[in-house]
Design a protein around this motif. Structure first.
Motif, short mmCIF file in Angstrom:
data_model
loop_
_atom_site.label_atom_id
_atom_site.label_comp_id
_atom_site.label_asym_id
_atom_site.label_seq_id
_atom_site.Cartn_x
_atom_site.Cartn_y
_atom_site.Cartn_z
N GLN A 53 0.86 -1.20 0.00
CA GLN A 53 0.00 0.00 0.00
C GLN A 53 0.89 1.24 0.00
O GLN A 53 1.97 1.23 0.58
CB GLN A 53 -0.99 0.01 1.17
N ASN A 54 0.42 2.30 -0.65
CA ASN A 54 1.20 3.55 -0.60
C ASN A 54 1.05 4.16 0.80
O ASN A 54 0.58 3.49 1.72
CB ASN A 54 0.84 4.51 -1.75
N SER A 55 1.43 5.41 0.96
CA SER A 55 1.50 5.96 2.32
C SER A 55 0.13 6.33 2.91
O SER A 55 0.06 6.89 3.99
CB SER A 55 2.41 7.20 2.29
N VAL A 56 -0.95 6.03 2.19
CA VAL A 56 -2.29 6.40 2.69
C VAL A 56 -2.96 5.19 3.32
O VAL A 56 -3.10 4.14 2.70
CB VAL A 56 -3.16 6.95 1.52
N SER A 57 -3.39 5.38 4.57
CA SER A 57 -3.99 4.27 5.32
C SER A 57 -5.38 3.92 4.77
O SER A 57 -6.04 4.74 4.15
CB SER A 57 -4.04 4.77 6.76
N GLY A 58 -5.84 2.71 4.98
CA GLY A 58 -7.16 2.29 4.50
C GLY A 58 -7.45 0.82 4.75
O GLY A 58 -8.60 0.44 4.96
N LEU A 59 -6.43 -0.01 4.75
CA LEU A 59 -6.64 -1.45 4.96
C LEU A 59 -7.03 -1.73 6.41
O LEU A 59 -6.41 -1.22 7.34
CB LEU A 59 -5.36 -2.22 4.60
N GLN A 60 -8.11 -2.51 6.57
CA GLN A 60 -8.52 -2.94 7.92
C GLN A 60 -8.73 -4.44 7.92
O GLN A 60 -9.23 -5.00 6.94
CB GLN A 60 -9.84 -2.27 8.31
N VAL A 61 -8.36 -5.10 9.02
CA VAL A 61 -8.61 -6.54 9.15
C VAL A 61 -9.57 -6.76 10.31
O VAL A 61 -9.57 -6.02 11.30
CB VAL A 61 -7.31 -7.36 9.36
N LEU A 62 -10.37 -7.81 10.18
CA LEU A 62 -11.37 -8.10 11.22
C LEU A 62 -10.75 -9.05 12.23
O LEU A 62 -10.29 -10.13 11.89
CB LEU A 62 -12.60 -8.73 10.57
N ARG A 63 -10.73 -8.61 13.49
CA ARG A 63 -10.21 -9.46 14.56
C ARG A 63 -11.39 -10.09 15.27
O ARG A 63 -12.36 -9.43 15.61
CB ARG A 63 -9.45 -8.63 15.60
N PRO A 64 -11.31 -11.40 15.53
CA PRO A 64 -12.42 -12.03 16.23
C PRO A 64 -12.50 -11.58 17.69
O PRO A 64 -11.53 -11.04 18.23
CB PRO A 64 -12.09 -13.52 16.13
N LYS A 65 -13.63 -11.82 18.29
CA LYS A 65 -13.83 -11.54 19.73
C LYS A 65 -12.83 -12.40 20.50
O LYS A 65 -12.67 -13.59 20.19
CB LYS A 65 -15.26 -11.98 20.05
#
Ligand SMILES: C=C1C[C@]23C[C@@]1(O)CC[C@H]2[C@@]12CCC[C@@](C)(C(=O)O1)[C@H]2[C@@H]3C(=O)O
Ligand SMILES: O=C(O)CCC(=O)C(=O)O
Ligand SMILES: [Fe+2]
Length: 357
Positions: free
Chosen positions: A236-248
């Motif tokens: 990814q370039n320097s701009v944030s945006g990726l999110q991952v789903l963490r389980p409970k």
């Protein structure tokens, strides 16, 4: 989890619904998503820091094992890919997406082709459009590059081919490290790994462009999904945006965690075929891309999978003593076909046993 559509968009010609290079003062209804706030978004700090792994670390196998078990995703440094190649690739990506819409449409994906410019395959499952444009490369980029730049296609092809070459080697190395981190020996891996060497691996490159968005909380760049690959390496370039789903878990409820852009790193995602190969020990990770109010974000996914004709099932050694095979063997092609029909239910559809929670 993404909601299913009222009305799928498949087969609607791209030019009828793609905004003109996303020049909008507000988010139009066609791109306004309702269910983005299903889980809280947390800052990537403390226990919610995505593991960052140095590939030259003497404790590499143990670190990968922990990251795959607890997260299904990690970032890598000291991976050997030259920063200069990534800069040249970024330049080419900006060059494609800055072209006028009618030029990009000359390289549009045809219904029977994986490669080309257009919507990502999962778009057909949603009634809303994503705030992004994509360009998929599977095999030689030549044909589509000639459509984009009839007089100057070779600089694009050269960079993509150089990238493909080094990324296959990195992907293959990581695949072996991940198998070692499952407790397999080198001999087990020689016997059981569906990829014999890096020339053998099937791979695809996905270029993603996320233009700035006037109201980023109302739309999404790429809807939540798992990848179908063994593993995906994401730049990814320097701009944030990726999110991952963490389980409970003991540290909190189910939540979206941002994977911050760290210069010269790749994010490694576990995909569905690794989930199958490891018999459910390394689970594929749900992820999505958000957009930014002011900055143009780009990312590049490098999808690593088995040779197209090789069936992938759980590795024998990982099917005992406590459980038998949880999934039936499938080729990547067969599995992608299932995903095009069933989307996030595809893994469930090849299940033949019970996973241990
Ligand atoms: C090899 C591939 C993985 C992919 C489908 C494809 O044939 C080429 C595009 C890839 C991509 C990128 C965006 C997310 C994703 C789910 C999609 O719709 O297209 C992945 C696909 C996948 O992981 O199956
Ligand atoms: O742009 C991103 O951060 C995510 C891209 C992605 O998930 C993909 O291409 O499969
Ligand atoms: Fe993805």
């Amino acid at each position: 989890m993404p909601s299913l559509p009222e009305k799928p968009l498949s087969n609607v010609p791209l030019q009828l619904h793609q905004p003109k290079n996303f020049q909008f003062d507000s988010v139009p209804e066609s791109h306004a998503w309702l269910d983005l706030h299903d889980h809280p978004i947390v800052d990537p700090i403390g226990p919610d820091t995505v593991p960052l792994i140095d590939l030259t670390d003497p404790k590499l196998t143990a670190k990968i094992s922990k990251a795959c078990e607890e997260w299904g995703v990690f970032q890598i440094t000291r991976h050997g890919i030259q920063p200069d190649l990534l800069t040249r690739l970024e330049e080419q990506i900006h060059r494609i997406f800055a072209l006028p819409a009618d030029r990009k449409l000359k390289a549009a994906k045809s219904p029977s082709d994986v490669s080309g410019y257009g919507l990502v395959p999962i778009s057909s499952f949603f009634s809303k459009l994503m705030w992004s444009e994509g360009f998929t490369i599977s095999g030689s980029p030549l044909h589509h590059a000639q459509k984009l730049w009839p007089d100057d296609y070779s600089s694009f092809c050269d960079v993509v081919e150089e990238f493909d070459n080094v990324m296959r080697q990195l992907g293959n190395k990581l695949l072996h490290k991940i198998l070692l981190s499952l407790g397999l020996s080198k001999d087990d891996i020689i016997r059981a790994c569906p990829v014999r060497d890096w020339h053998d691996m099937s791979a695809a490159v996905q270029l993603n462009s996320y233009p700035p968005c006037p109201d980023p909380d109302r739309t999404i760049g790429l809807a939540a999904h798992t990848d179908s690959s063994f593993l995906t390496l994401l730049y990814q370039n320097s701009v944030s945006g990726l999110q991952v789903l963490r389980p409970k878990d003991h540290t909190g409820p189910m939540r979206w965690v941002t994977v911050p852009p760290v210069p010269n790193t790749f994010t490694v995602n576990i995909g569905d075929l690794m989930h199958v190969l490891s018999n459910g020990r390394f689970r594929s990770v749900m992820h999505r891309a958000m957009v930014n109010p002011a900055k143009h974000r780009i990312s590049v996914g490098f999808f690593c999978g088995p040779p197209m004709d090789v069936k992938v099932g759980p590795i024998n050694k990982l099917t005992w003593p406590e459980r038998g095979p949880v999934y039936r063997p499938v080729t990547w092609q067969e599995y992608q076909r299932l995903r095009r029909k069933l989307f996030d239910k595809a893994l469930e559809a090849i299940k033949i046993g019970e996973e241990i929670a």
